[in-house]
Design a protein around this motif. Sequence first.
Motif, short mmCIF file in Angstrom:
data_model
loop_
_atom_site.label_atom_id
_atom_site.label_comp_id
_atom_site.label_asym_id
_atom_site.label_seq_id
_atom_site.Cartn_x
_atom_site.Cartn_y
_atom_site.Cartn_z
N VAL A 150 -5.45 2.14 -4.48
CA VAL A 150 -4.39 2.76 -4.19
C VAL A 150 -4.69 3.88 -3.00
N VAL A 151 -5.65 4.57 -3.40
CA VAL A 151 -5.98 5.45 -2.28
C VAL A 151 -6.84 4.87 -1.10
N GLY A 152 -7.48 3.86 -1.24
CA GLY A 152 -7.97 3.21 0.18
C GLY A 152 -6.87 2.82 1.06
N GLY A 153 -5.67 2.52 0.56
CA GLY A 153 -4.43 1.68 1.64
C GLY A 153 -3.69 3.27 1.84
N ASP A 154 -4.29 4.37 1.74
CA ASP A 154 -3.38 5.41 2.15
C ASP A 154 -4.11 6.65 3.16
#
Length: 476
Positions: free
Chosen positions: A388-392
């Motif tokens: 989730v964080v990697g895509g934000d």
Amino acid sequence: MKRWWIAFALAVLACLPIWLARPSSPTLLEDSDTAVLLSAIRERSAPLSWFTSDWPLENHFYRPMSTLVFEVDSRLNGDDPAGYGRTQALLLIGCVLALFWFVRELTDRPAYAALASGLMVLWQFDRGPIVGSWLGWAAIGLAALAFGRRLLLHLREGSSPIGWTEIALASLSLALLGDQLVAYPLRHRTLDWLPGRTATTMTVFCLVSLAAFARFERTRPRSASLRPATPHDLPATRTTALASSSPRAWMFALIAGFSMLFALGSYEQAVMLPATLLAVTVIFRLQRPAVTEDRRVWFWHAAFWGLLVGYLLLRRAFLPEGVSGYQAQQFRDGMGVWMSLMRYGVPAGRAWVPIEATVRQPGLDLLFVPTLWAALVLVAGNVAGAVVVGGDRRWPTVAGAFALSFLAFLPMAWLKPFDHYHYWPLAMRTVFVVAFGAVVGSAALSAVSPPALRAPSRPDPAPGSLPRRSGSHPSS
């Protein structure tokens, strides 16, 4: 600017419980370490002498700034425990407000700064597990709500996808967020135990140093021009804030350096401050990939590391040689060190403890151990949170804040645990929890919302468009 005043007012209000809970019991001065400290200070009666000698407990620590705080209390309050309690509370309030300033400079988001300050107060009173348990139940509710809504849309429209992956990622990430709110207990060692002010005094100066340097990073002039825009750059919006430069930004770098010296003179954990200041620069560079940075910033980092070397030489000159009996008693190695590093080096790192303990006794009865299932959910939450964080686009703040927390704790892993060792690392961890919570909140809203509809593919060339010719451009 008005939003920042509102956020700061909320941070100040969050500090009110600390002031109301200030200790005043006579037992404050009855602790053996406190009694020895005050006795040595009054016997010597030479405040500046602590800059060239061991501190009052004589266990080979260089802490002149922390000793001066006791000197001031002794002269102003004598044997009145309420006065010492007021100082304890003021130090903690100073930490919360300095944390607000740091988050304000690092993220430029009023909500982040106010929430991080409030979370630090919750942890100060050991209330993190309560909020964490709420988020655990919220993760279950989110999964049920998102799945139910997506299933109804699927049954009604037929072509609407359920989105299992999106729901699972959001729910597991929310469970991980709840786990991150379960912090070490802080109240006894930082509010009700006077020697714990060594760590809180250091934390005030560490946070001021980090905040001042983040301010320097945000406002320092940049002689290099912007790189050419690319299709991957985000467009400016109504809320986009442009960083303004100041020719006096160097003054904040000086403040960071002086605060670093005061922190080093308060508690040995501050040796990690140059590394965290370097991490701040890395975070800013990752947040602004389109800006060509001025290399002169490395002069300041060289100065910070030079100050650390000077501090180590000063310790060697003024402190007795060898390891004191207390230091030899506190050092440790083995599995305890690795478990402490896991707690800070991996989100939900404590989940590995019940997993490792239960797999030593294989059998079908393991399927009925609740702690094992909870630990497995948190391990899956690590993976989901990373996705989730990697895509934000906010990932530099999330990852950078997590690294700051790990760096702040790193040297304390080799010591037998005391709760006040975690005060500065947990102040850094608040930034991670708030930034990660914002990313998870976006994922949760996406999970409970109807699935996005993919636009139909566009023919090439589009109907009615002019034919493309190699090497030519259509006229306006």
